[in-house]
Design a protein around this motif. Structure first.
Motif, short mmCIF file in Angstrom:
data_model
loop_
_atom_site.label_atom_id
_atom_site.label_comp_id
_atom_site.label_asym_id
_atom_site.label_seq_id
_atom_site.Cartn_x
_atom_site.Cartn_y
_atom_site.Cartn_z
N MET A 35 -7.96 -8.51 12.81
CA MET A 35 -8.59 -9.65 12.16
C MET A 35 -8.33 -9.67 10.66
SD MET A 35 -9.80 -11.33 14.61
CE MET A 35 -10.65 -12.58 13.65
N GLY A 36 -7.62 -8.70 10.17
CA GLY A 36 -7.33 -8.60 8.75
C GLY A 36 -7.47 -7.16 8.30
N LEU A 37 -7.20 -6.92 7.03
CA LEU A 37 -7.33 -5.60 6.43
C LEU A 37 -7.98 -5.80 5.07
CD1 LEU A 37 -6.63 -2.54 6.71
CD2 LEU A 37 -4.55 -3.04 5.40
N GLY A 38 -9.27 -5.50 4.99
CA GLY A 38 -9.99 -5.78 3.75
C GLY A 38 -9.90 -7.26 3.43
N ARG A 39 -9.49 -7.59 2.22
CA ARG A 39 -9.39 -8.99 1.79
C ARG A 39 -8.10 -9.65 2.27
NH1 ARG A 39 -13.80 -9.75 -0.82
NH2 ARG A 39 -13.34 -11.93 -1.21
N LEU A 40 -7.19 -8.89 2.86
CA LEU A 40 -5.96 -9.45 3.44
C LEU A 40 -6.29 -10.06 4.80
CD1 LEU A 40 -2.88 -9.85 3.55
CD2 LEU A 40 -2.72 -7.50 4.41
N ARG A 41 -6.07 -11.36 4.92
CA ARG A 41 -6.49 -12.05 6.15
C ARG A 41 -5.31 -12.50 7.03
NH1 ARG A 41 -7.10 -13.33 10.19
NH2 ARG A 41 -8.63 -14.62 11.26
N VAL A 42 -4.17 -12.86 6.44
CA VAL A 42 -3.03 -13.39 7.19
C VAL A 42 -1.74 -12.78 6.65
CG1 VAL A 42 -1.64 -15.48 7.64
CG2 VAL A 42 -4.15 -15.59 7.77
N TRP A 43 -0.86 -12.40 7.56
CA TRP A 43 0.51 -12.03 7.21
C TRP A 43 1.39 -12.59 8.32
CZ3 TRP A 43 1.85 -7.53 3.70
CH2 TRP A 43 3.23 -7.43 3.50
N ASN A 44 2.02 -13.72 8.06
CA ASN A 44 2.89 -14.36 9.04
C ASN A 44 4.35 -14.16 8.67
OD1 ASN A 44 0.67 -15.27 10.43
ND2 ASN A 44 0.78 -17.37 9.64
N GLY A 183 -11.76 3.36 -1.22
CA GLY A 183 -12.18 2.00 -0.94
C GLY A 183 -11.06 0.98 -1.01
N ARG A 184 -9.81 1.45 -1.10
CA ARG A 184 -8.65 0.55 -1.13
C ARG A 184 -7.81 0.77 0.12
NH1 ARG A 184 -9.46 -3.09 -5.07
NH2 ARG A 184 -7.22 -3.47 -5.23
N ALA A 185 -7.06 -0.26 0.50
CA ALA A 185 -6.17 -0.19 1.65
C ALA A 185 -4.88 -0.93 1.31
CB ALA A 185 -6.83 -0.81 2.88
N ALA A 186 -3.87 -0.73 2.13
CA ALA A 186 -2.58 -1.39 1.91
C ALA A 186 -1.94 -1.73 3.24
CB ALA A 186 -1.64 -0.50 1.09
N ALA A 209 -0.43 -0.36 8.53
CA ALA A 209 -1.75 -0.48 7.92
C ALA A 209 -2.16 0.90 7.41
CB ALA A 209 -2.75 -1.00 8.94
N ILE A 210 -2.58 0.95 6.14
CA ILE A 210 -2.84 2.22 5.47
C ILE A 210 -4.24 2.19 4.86
CG2 ILE A 210 -2.02 3.84 3.72
CD1 ILE A 210 0.68 2.18 3.83
N SER A 211 -5.06 3.17 5.19
CA SER A 211 -6.37 3.32 4.58
C SER A 211 -6.74 4.79 4.55
CB SER A 211 -7.43 2.51 5.34
OG SER A 211 -7.51 2.92 6.69
N GLU A 230 -1.81 -4.56 -1.52
CA GLU A 230 -2.87 -3.59 -1.75
C GLU A 230 -4.16 -4.34 -2.03
OE1 GLU A 230 -5.07 -0.60 -4.46
OE2 GLU A 230 -4.61 -2.73 -4.66
N VAL A 231 -5.26 -3.97 -1.36
CA VAL A 231 -6.50 -4.75 -1.42
C VAL A 231 -7.72 -3.83 -1.43
CG1 VAL A 231 -5.60 -6.79 -0.24
CG2 VAL A 231 -6.56 -4.93 1.10
N ALA A 232 -8.86 -4.42 -1.79
CA ALA A 232 -10.13 -3.76 -1.54
C ALA A 232 -10.37 -3.72 -0.04
CB ALA A 232 -11.26 -4.49 -2.25
#
Length: 233
Positions: A35-44, A183-186, A209-211, A230-232
């Motif tokens: 459903m996403g990774l942190g604040r990252l919601r879409v990668w098409n 608290g960050r992911a990529a 996906a990296i956390s 890279e996102v929260a």
């Protein structure tokens, strides 16, 4: 934690002009574990046929980044912005209080791109659009767009989110590193070639996906172009 998402496991959609693959749930593709990774919601991962594209449609309260891998895309919006972004370059659209835009492939060959949506930190910001060329200098990752305070003077396109989009090229055998604060992911995708990410193998267009990893070491096992968000978390 590092999770490989092979390209052939992604969601998919195809019609007469668009061949799309979805790293996260999007449109008719739904996976509760993606459903996403942190604040990252879409990668098409999109391929747009020549002379076609996305007709005018609205968005709001989203940071939308388009990274062109091959070909070019021409942007038009209701704010009067128009521009052409070509391979290796990036455009950022701030949907904010609302924007209506179209994205067309006016070239004679297919355009291949990543479309990336990041949730903003603040709603109802002023909408806008920008594009910029970034060199592929073979020296690892460069910040292309960012809302991180540390990147305020980097020359990157602005994001209304505590996030960053990075890209770069690596020759075969070359290594680059980046760090993730707690608290960050990529999310990392090799455009082409192949890489290892902290020893995990990833092929072209796979997602990684990296956390909960402090240091991330990326080595090209084949010459590659990389995109990282890279996102929260």
């Amino acid at each position: 934690m590092i999770e490989l998402r092979p390209f052939d496991s992604l969601g998919a959609f195809r019609n007469e002009w668009l061949n799309a693959h979805h790293h996260f749930s999007f449109g008719g593709y739904h996976d509760p574990n993606r459903m996403g990774l942190g604040r990252l919601r879409v990668w098409n991962d999109d391929e747009v046929a020549p002379g076609t594209g996305f007709d005018p449609h609205p968005h709001r309260d989203m940071e939308i980044v388009t990274y062109i891998r091959e070909g070019a895309i021409t942007h038009r919006d209701n704010l009067g912005n128009e521009g052409r972004t070509e391979a290796g370059d990036v455009q950022v659209m701030h949907a904010g209080t609302g924007i209506t835009h179209a994205e067309y492939n006016l070239e004679k060959t297919p355009t291949r791109l990543f479309q990336i949506w990041i949730l903003p930190d603040r709603r109802n910001v002023e909408p806008g659009w920008g594009t910029r060329a970034f060199p592929r200098d073979g020296h690892g990752l460069s910040v292309l767009a960012s809302g991180r305070p540390a990147d305020a003077d980097s020359g990157a396109l602005k994001l209304n989110a505590d996030a960053a989009v990075l890209a770069g090229t690596l020759a075969e055998g070359q290594t680059t590193e980046f760090t993730l604060d707690p608290g960050r992911a990529a999310y990392l995708v090799p455009v082409n070639g192949a890489v290892t990410v902290n020893g995990l193998e990833a092929q072209a267009r796979d997602g990684v996906a990296i956390s909960d990893e402090r240091t991330v070491t990326v080595t090209a096992t084949k010459a590659t172009e990389l995109v990282v968000v890279e996102v929260a978390a």
